[in-house]
Write a protein that holds these residues in place. Structure first.
Motif, PDB file in Angstrom:
ATOM      1  N   SER A   1       0.831  -1.197   0.000  1.00 15.58           N
ATOM      2  CA  SER A   1       0.000   0.000   0.000  1.00 15.58           C
ATOM      3  C   SER A   1       0.864   1.246   0.000  1.00 15.58           C
ATOM      4  O   SER A   1       1.960   1.269   0.561  1.00 15.58           O
ATOM      5  CB  SER A   1      -0.913  -0.010   1.231  1.00 15.58           C
ATOM      6  OG  SER A   1      -0.130   0.004   2.417  1.00 15.58           O
ATOM      7  N   LEU A   2       0.379   2.292  -0.633  1.00 16.69           N
ATOM      8  CA  LEU A   2       1.090   3.560  -0.728  1.00 16.69           C
ATOM      9  C   LEU A   2       0.263   4.631  -0.048  1.00 16.69           C
ATOM     10  O   LEU A   2      -0.905   4.827  -0.358  1.00 16.69           O
ATOM     11  CB  LEU A   2       1.319   3.939  -2.190  1.00 16.69           C
ATOM     12  CG  LEU A   2       1.852   5.339  -2.442  1.00 16.69           C
ATOM     13  CD1 LEU A   2       3.263   5.479  -1.911  1.00 16.69           C
ATOM     14  CD2 LEU A   2       1.810   5.668  -3.923  1.00 16.69           C
TER      15      LEU A   2
ATOM     16  N   VAL B   1      -0.673   8.171   0.119  1.00 12.49           N
ATOM     17  CA  VAL B   1      -0.584   9.298  -0.790  1.00 12.49           C
ATOM     18  C   VAL B   1      -0.320  10.578  -0.001  1.00 12.49           C
ATOM     19  O   VAL B   1      -0.980  10.858   1.000  1.00 12.49           O
ATOM     20  CB  VAL B   1      -1.892   9.444  -1.599  1.00 12.49           C
ATOM     21  CG1 VAL B   1      -1.833  10.680  -2.469  1.00 12.49           C
ATOM     22  CG2 VAL B   1      -2.116   8.208  -2.446  1.00 12.49           C
TER      23      VAL B   1
ATOM     24  N   LEU C   1       4.215  12.191  -5.661  1.00 13.10           N
ATOM     25  CA  LEU C   1       4.639  10.802  -5.795  1.00 13.10           C
ATOM     26  C   LEU C   1       6.163  10.750  -5.831  1.00 13.10           C
ATOM     27  O   LEU C   1       6.805  11.577  -6.474  1.00 13.10           O
ATOM     28  CB  LEU C   1       4.088  10.176  -7.079  1.00 13.10           C
ATOM     29  CG  LEU C   1       2.569  10.140  -7.260  1.00 13.10           C
ATOM     30  CD1 LEU C   1       2.222   9.530  -8.621  1.00 13.10           C
ATOM     31  CD2 LEU C   1       1.904   9.375  -6.143  1.00 13.10           C
TER      32      LEU C   1
ATOM     33  N   SER D   1       9.344   7.635  -6.090  1.00 14.67           N
ATOM     34  CA  SER D   1       9.738   6.227  -6.114  1.00 14.67           C
ATOM     35  C   SER D   1      10.932   6.015  -5.191  1.00 14.67           C
ATOM     36  O   SER D   1      11.611   6.964  -4.791  1.00 14.67           O
ATOM     37  CB  SER D   1      10.102   5.801  -7.540  1.00 14.67           C
ATOM     38  OG  SER D   1      11.320   6.409  -7.941  1.00 14.67           O
ATOM     39  N   ASP D   2      11.210   4.765  -4.880  1.00 14.97           N
ATOM     40  CA  ASP D   2      12.354   4.453  -4.021  1.00 14.97           C
ATOM     41  C   ASP D   2      13.673   4.838  -4.693  1.00 14.97           C
ATOM     42  O   ASP D   2      14.683   5.040  -4.016  1.00 14.97           O
ATOM     43  CB  ASP D   2      12.365   2.961  -3.687  1.00 14.97           C
ATOM     44  CG  ASP D   2      11.221   2.565  -2.768  1.00 14.97           C
ATOM     45  OD1 ASP D   2      10.498   3.477  -2.295  1.00 14.97           O
ATOM     46  OD2 ASP D   2      11.037   1.352  -2.531  1.00 14.97           O
TER      47      ASP D   2
ATOM     48  N   SER E   1      -4.296   3.524  -5.008  1.00 11.58           N
ATOM     49  CA  SER E   1      -2.863   3.803  -4.988  1.00 11.58           C
ATOM     50  C   SER E   1      -2.143   2.600  -4.412  1.00 11.58           C
ATOM     51  O   SER E   1      -2.656   1.903  -3.537  1.00 11.58           O
ATOM     52  CB  SER E   1      -2.564   5.055  -4.154  1.00 11.58           C
ATOM     53  OG  SER E   1      -2.937   4.856  -2.796  1.00 11.58           O
ATOM     54  N   GLU E   2      -0.960   2.342  -4.941  1.00 12.16           N
ATOM     55  CA  GLU E   2      -0.147   1.247  -4.458  1.00 12.16           C
ATOM     56  C   GLU E   2       1.306   1.509  -4.819  1.00 12.16           C
ATOM     57  O   GLU E   2       1.621   2.470  -5.544  1.00 12.16           O
ATOM     58  CB  GLU E   2      -0.603  -0.081  -5.063  1.00 12.16           C
ATOM     59  CG  GLU E   2      -0.558  -0.128  -6.588  1.00 12.16           C
ATOM     60  CD  GLU E   2      -1.045  -1.458  -7.142  1.00 12.16           C
ATOM     61  OE1 GLU E   2      -1.125  -2.420  -6.369  1.00 12.16           O
ATOM     62  OE2 GLU E   2      -1.325  -1.527  -8.350  1.00 12.16           O
ATOM     63  N   LYS E   3       2.176   0.656  -4.325  1.00 14.05           N
ATOM     64  CA  LYS E   3       3.595   0.752  -4.651  1.00 14.05           C
ATOM     65  C   LYS E   3       4.078  -0.631  -5.047  1.00 14.05           C
ATOM     66  O   LYS E   3       3.936  -1.597  -4.286  1.00 14.05           O
ATOM     67  CB  LYS E   3       4.387   1.279  -3.452  1.00 14.05           C
ATOM     68  CG  LYS E   3       5.659   2.015  -3.827  1.00 14.05           C
ATOM     69  CD  LYS E   3       6.237   2.752  -2.627  1.00 14.05           C
ATOM     70  CE  LYS E   3       7.367   3.691  -3.066  1.00 14.05           C
ATOM     71  NZ  LYS E   3       7.921   4.443  -1.911  1.00 14.05           N
TER      72      LYS E   3
ATOM     73  N   ASN F   1       7.877   1.465  -6.974  1.00 11.21           N
ATOM     74  CA  ASN F   1       7.350   2.442  -7.919  1.00 11.21           C
ATOM     75  C   ASN F   1       5.891   2.761  -7.604  1.00 11.21           C
ATOM     76  O   ASN F   1       5.051   1.856  -7.580  1.00 11.21           O
ATOM     77  CB  ASN F   1       7.459   1.908  -9.349  1.00 11.21           C
ATOM     78  CG  ASN F   1       8.882   1.556  -9.722  1.00 11.21           C
ATOM     79  OD1 ASN F   1       9.798   2.324  -9.458  1.00 11.21           O
ATOM     80  ND2 ASN F   1       9.068   0.396 -10.332  1.00 11.21           N
ATOM     81  N   PRO F   2       5.551   4.028  -7.359  1.00 14.49           N
ATOM     82  CA  PRO F   2       4.164   4.390  -7.037  1.00 14.49           C
ATOM     83  C   PRO F   2       3.246   4.310  -8.251  1.00 14.49           C
ATOM     84  O   PRO F   2       3.636   4.647  -9.370  1.00 14.49           O
ATOM     85  CB  PRO F   2       4.286   5.834  -6.529  1.00 14.49           C
ATOM     86  CG  PRO F   2       5.533   6.355  -7.150  1.00 14.49           C
ATOM     87  CD  PRO F   2       6.463   5.185  -7.297  1.00 14.49           C
TER      88      PRO F   2
ATOM     89  N   LEU G   1      -0.750   5.478  -9.140  1.00 14.65           N
ATOM     90  CA  LEU G   1      -1.893   6.255  -8.679  1.00 14.65           C
ATOM     91  C   LEU G   1      -2.987   6.215  -9.725  1.00 14.65           C
ATOM     92  O   LEU G   1      -2.727   6.379 -10.917  1.00 14.65           O
ATOM     93  CB  LEU G   1      -1.471   7.714  -8.429  1.00 14.65           C
ATOM     94  CG  LEU G   1      -2.564   8.691  -8.014  1.00 14.65           C
ATOM     95  CD1 LEU G   1      -3.013   8.417  -6.579  1.00 14.65           C
ATOM     96  CD2 LEU G   1      -2.074  10.131  -8.160  1.00 14.65           C
TER      97      LEU G   1
END
Length: 265
Positions: A39-40, A42, A56, A58-59, A125-127, A131-132, A134
């Motif tokens: 889960s991301l 937001v 947003l 990303s890692d 939304s997720e990761k 990587n996000p 949306l």
């Protein structure tokens, strides 16, 4: 000086009632995704005009900013790179944004962008692998119905990766009658006019709107590399699925577009 570079891919589509049409616009390269997703949370901040915008990251360090008003992306920074999107100082005109990246679909009769100045909502939304992803949603409202009297659902998905940005637009006809629309990926890139060039449009039919926008001149592109020595207002028809933009600032941007046919619900 920076150049406002607007790329519009516009193709008419007709959706029968209660059917869906899928259009996928991909920028740069895409990589396979793992089925495992986390889960991301937001992050929403305040932007121009006190409007909410989603941040947003990303890692790997790539970043993007998206306003819920109009679903407009105003910033995209690949990992370790500069912002590739242009936001003019006067981009916010209190009606809609003249900036960044927009997924659009238009009423072909009046050629007016539908719901560009309406609020989108976050539905998912997720990761995935750092990587996000949306997904925003837009549905018809009374304001838009006054211009375009159809019921629909629009889903705008954004996938941010280290060196690429992918967007996907899905339009579902929820009305009892068919409608036609023209989907477009409307993007303003940062660029330097003296070094800007475009590849991949050779042999395309053109509609040159300079000097008379109301009576464009038909032609055919014969250049392998298109440059911009002066004012340009030209539409390229039946563009290929992949083009390359050299923004004159040291960045080569590959633009890929994947179109999928309408499908029954």
């Amino acid at each position: 000086m920076p150049l406002v570079s607007s790329i519009v891919l516009l193709q008419p589509r007709t959706l029968p009632s209660s059917s869906s049409f899928l259009r996928v616009n991909r920028i740069v390269s895409s990589a396979s995704m793992s089925k495992e997703a986390t889960s991301l949370e937001v992050e929403i901040t305040e932007g121009l005009g006190n409007l909410p915008k989603v941040f947003l990251k990303s890692d790997s360090g790539s970043e993007a900013e998206i306003y819920l008003f109009g679903g407009c992306m105003t910033s995209w920074k690949p990992a370790g790179g500069r912002d590739l999107l242009l936001v003019r100082p006067s981009c916010w005109c209190q009606r809609y944004f003249f900036a960044g990246l927009n997924e659009l679909f238009s009423n072909l009769v009046f050629y007016a962008w539908i719901y560009k100045n309406m609020n989108w909502s976050i539905v998912d939304s997720e990761k995935v692998e750092g990587n996000p992803i949306l997904t925003l949603e837009l549905k018809d409202e009374a304001y838009g119905r006054s211009m375009w009297d159809y019921s629909f659902q629009a889903l705008h998905k954004v996938i941010l990766k280290p060196k690429s940005l992918s967007t996907e637009l899905v339009i579902t006809n929820t009305d009892q009658k068919p409608f036609s629309f023209g989907p477009a990926l409307h993007t303003y890139f940062q660029a330097s006019i003296t070094g800007t060039s475009m590849k991949g449009l050779k042999a395309c039919k053109t509609l040159n709107k300079d000097p008379d926008p109301k009576n464009p001149l038909e032609g055919k592109e014969d250049r392998d590399v298109i440059t911009f020595p002066g004012f340009v207002d030209c539409i390229y028809l039946d563009a290929p699925s992949e083009n390359q933009l050299d923004n004159g600032l040291g960045d080569i941007i590959t633009i890929r577009n994947t179109k999928n046919p309408a499908r029954p619900r």
